[in-house]
Scaffold this active site. Structure first.
Site, short mmCIF file in Angstrom:
data_model
loop_
_atom_site.label_atom_id
_atom_site.label_comp_id
_atom_site.label_asym_id
_atom_site.label_seq_id
_atom_site.Cartn_x
_atom_site.Cartn_y
_atom_site.Cartn_z
N ARG A 281 0.85 -1.18 0.00
CA ARG A 281 0.00 0.00 0.00
C ARG A 281 0.89 1.24 0.00
O ARG A 281 1.39 1.66 1.03
CB ARG A 281 -0.91 -0.03 1.24
N HIS A 285 -3.50 4.63 4.55
CA HIS A 285 -4.66 3.75 4.66
C HIS A 285 -5.91 4.50 4.18
O HIS A 285 -6.68 4.01 3.38
CB HIS A 285 -4.84 3.29 6.11
N TYR A 294 4.79 5.53 10.87
CA TYR A 294 5.07 4.12 11.15
C TYR A 294 5.90 3.39 10.08
O TYR A 294 6.12 2.21 10.16
CB TYR A 294 3.76 3.35 11.40
#
Lengths: 394, 325
Positions: A281, A285, A294
């Site tokens: 990805r 998100h 992160y």
């Protein structure tokens, strides 16, 4: 069948533990990043017309996602979810299906819906929850659905469509339909109870469903290694007694080939298949997420080099099925179209007040009629407080 | 007319429904060749085949997820949850999926053909996990219909209506009465209306309301009160959602007194919802506060079941308190 058969197989007299990693799961790859095909690889069933349709869908996908992320940052739309870097998974698999096959998506498969022919205006109407949204403005942006295109309306709770897909496919089979169901989910959703319930139901009851897992590395901020300890999601398919395939999810030819073969198997054998598409990805998100918190820039850059759209473009150029001029033209045209459609959709009225109470039941029950009438009287008393509906109450 | 117990009446309704529509399927844990642990699906697999009446793996969320998919596809699934106590693993599929399917899709898709059958209630020495009455949890969710029959005749007519209704219906079967209640049931097809209460007995002093197995209790209490010269109007709610406000309100306007009894615990039970609505509708007609006679706010116990229950004596006392207020 009984448990007896397990006592008669391979026997050992010393404890010999096995784990998922001792099962070697190969990854199907067909297309290299430079647009050449691996030696010995077998192409899917594809011609120039199909390749163009797939590629144009990928471009539409990329342009819409980039534009809508910007629109969300400008405060024009409340929320958006892009699929940057993993477009090939949904578009390639949709291209391997027939129109009558049901698509039950999670939320990041707008590519499959685009491939089926959901129009730019239909996307915009849903994103702006206006009165032309097929979902009547009831769900957050990106919760698309279309009965006409056999694309089940998205539900926010994660994984709930997995056992539903088993049931849907069982119904198709019972009625002798030449159709399968494809069910999309991410590796995160595969931790939900519904995943286990759904795979087990489909395996035991032999439902012709393709469970398509987009393993894109992250569930919001949780990396795959904190999501599962086994050999990816594919090893679980084997555990449930389902034919399973792992593929390079950024390789559109591998995705297409896998889905074509899976569909054929589902129809001929009347049984399910699991496909695990390995991808990444690239974007956040959702627009509410910030991946810099992160993961590293280096990691993202490494994956940018695996861009599935560039890979397919290279293949198209190599085939002489596409030119750089065509490419710039289509990107430019789509960017204009998307912006124009956005400007139209954001000005269309919100759904009528009556849509608050319709579709809860097949008919509006008396208590809801009463609640609606009380609400109308209240809005008439304070029209300025409810500008969206007050001017339109009959 | 035939004599049937409640299980036979349900089995008969399922048989009629499966015969009339090839897309009707019955499934759940042990419902196949064994006919269900209570034998409600007895003989159906033999008659309609393993593809239409079958055992599922032991997975309630899977049963309801599968049923939602079938209903969305256009089949007519009748899913059994073996005990209502075990419906909670399927709670998300019912509350977030079945109930909202039509609304969230703008009527692009629906699961209106879904029926969920499940035995509920206590009085069978079943303890905490074989005795619950969870109807109120589902009554808080728009989009579902909830039905509870009180005897074999009602069970057959209401179940056929539930199966044919174009909305997802939860059908709670009073398992205490499965074999205990026997009555006249027509063998032919008939339906009873959903969403309508039934006045079981006319009266003028106090309105008594219950549903399912609790109907026996309030009828017994009514008999005791009648012996004291108190005229009781006895009503079976039959449908918890949507519920028949009009019939109840008309009765309470007439009698001026209202006692509701439910098996489930007192707090936030459906009796509370009824009490709130009826005091709003009938405030100036009330001669005494609306009374609720319910289970205690504890889990359903095993050894002290009789003490825990909202039995006929507790209802009888509530009627007298209401009269003497």
């Amino acid at each position: 069948m009984s448990t007896e058969q397990y006592n008669e197989g391979l026997v050992t007299h010393h404890p010999a533990f096995i784990d998922g990693h001792s099962v070697d799961i190969p990854t199907l790859k067909i297309l290299q990043q430079d647009g050449t095909v691996y030696e010995g690889a077998e192409l899917p069933d594809i011609d120039q017309a199909l390749a163009e349709r797939i590629y144009k869908t990928l471009v539409f996908h990329r342009v819409l996602d980039e534009r809508m992320i910007a629109a969300q940052r400008q405060g024009r739309v409340s929320f958006y979810m892009a699929a940057l870097g993993e477009e090939a998974a949904s578009v390639g698999s949709a291209a391997g299906l027939a129109d009558q096959d049901m698509i039950m998506a999670q939320y990041r498969e707008q590519g499959a819906l685009m491939y089926r022919g959901f129009t730019l205006d239909q996307f915009m109407n849903q994103l702006f929850s206006n009165e032309q949204d097929l979902g009547k403005g009831r769900q957050m942006p990106i919760h698309y659905g279309s009965n006409e295109l056999n694309y089940m309306t998205i539900s926010s709770p994660l994984g709930t469509q997995i056992p539903q897909a088993a049931g849907y496919a069982y119904g198709q089979k019972m009625q002798g339909k030449d159709a399968v169901t494809i069910c999309y989910f991410g590796e995160g959703a595969a931790s939900e109870g519904d995943f286990h319930a759904g795979l087990n139901m489909a395996a035991v009851h032999q439902a012709p469903v393709i469970f398509f897992c987009r393993n894109n590395g992250y569930a919001i901020s949780t990396p795959a290694e904190e999501q599962f300890a086994g050999n990816g999601i594919a090893s679980r398919g084997v555990g449930y007694g389902i034919k399973t395939l792992r593929i390079d999810g950024n390789d559109i030819l591998a995705v297409l080939k896998a889905t074509q073969e899976a569909r054929k198997y589902c129809i001929e054998e009347g049984k399910p298949v699991v496909i695990e598409a390995m991808s990444y990805r690239l974007g956040a998100h959702s627009t509410s997420d910030d991946p810099t918190g992160y993961r590293t820039k280096e990691e993202e850059e490494k994956w940018q080099a695996h861009d599935p759209i560039l890979r397919m473009k290279q293949w198209m150029l190599n085939q002489s099925w596409w030119t750089e001029e065509q490419d710039s033209e289509i990107f430019e045209q789509l960017r204009e179209d998307v912006l124009a459609a956005l400007k139209v959709a954001e000005k269309i009225d919100k759904p009528a007040l009556e849509d608050l109470v319709s579709d809860v039941y097949d008919q509006v029950p008396e208590m809801l009629e009463q609640q609606l009438n009380e609400l109308k009287a209240h809005i008439k008393k304070y029209p300025d407080a409810y500008p969206v509906t007050s001017g339109r109450i009959k | 007319m035939a004599q049937m117990n409640l299980l036979q009446a349900i089995n008969n309704a399922l048989d009629i429904a499966m015969a009339e529509d090839d897309s009707t399927l019955c499934f759940g844990e042990d419902v196949g060749y064994f006919g269900g642990v209570f034998r409600a699906t007895s003989g159906l697999q033999e008659k309609y085949g393993k593809a239409r009446c079958f055992n599922t793996p032991l997975v309630e969320q899977g049963i309801l997820g599968f049923a939602n998919g079938l209903a969305a596809q256009g089949s007519r699934p009748i899913a059994e949850i073996q005990f209502a106590d075990y419906i909670f693993p399927a709670f998300d599929q019912i509350v977030n999926e079945s109930a909202k399917f039509r609304y969230r899709s703008g009527n692009e898709f629906d699961v209106g053909r879904l029926t969920i059958r499940t035995p509920y209630g206590g009085g069978i020495h079943g303890g905490l996990y074989h005795s619950q009455s969870p109807e109120a949890y589902f009554a808080h969710t728009p989009g579902l219909k909830i039905v509870v029959p009180r005897n074999p005749y009602q069970a057959k007519g209401l179940l056929l209506a539930a199966i044919r209704d174009d909305n997802p219906v939860l059908f709670f079967e009073p398992k205490r009465l499965y074999r205990a209640a026997v009555g006249e049931v027509p063998e032919e097809d008939y339906q009873l209306p959903l969403g309508k209460a039934e006045i079981v007995k006319q009266g003028s002093d106090v309105t008594l309301l219950a549903w399912g197995a609790q109907m026996e209790i309030i009828e017994k209490a009514a008999d005791m009160a009648e012996a004291d010269g108190i005229s009781c109007e006895v009503i079976d709610l039959r449908s918890i959602l949507p519920w028949d406000v009009e019939t109840i309100a008309n009765s309470v306007r007439k009698t001026g007194r209202f006692v509701i009894s439910q098996e489930a615990p007192l707090t936030a039970g459906f009796a509370s919802e009824i009490a709130a609505t009826i005091q709003q509708e009938c405030f100036l007609h009330l001669e005494s506060p609306i009374a609720r006679v319910c289970g205690l706010d504890t889990p359903y116990p095993l050894a002290l079941e009789k003490e825990y229950q909202a039995d006929h004596l507790k209802v009888y006392e509530a009627i007298k308190r209401s009269m003497d207020y």
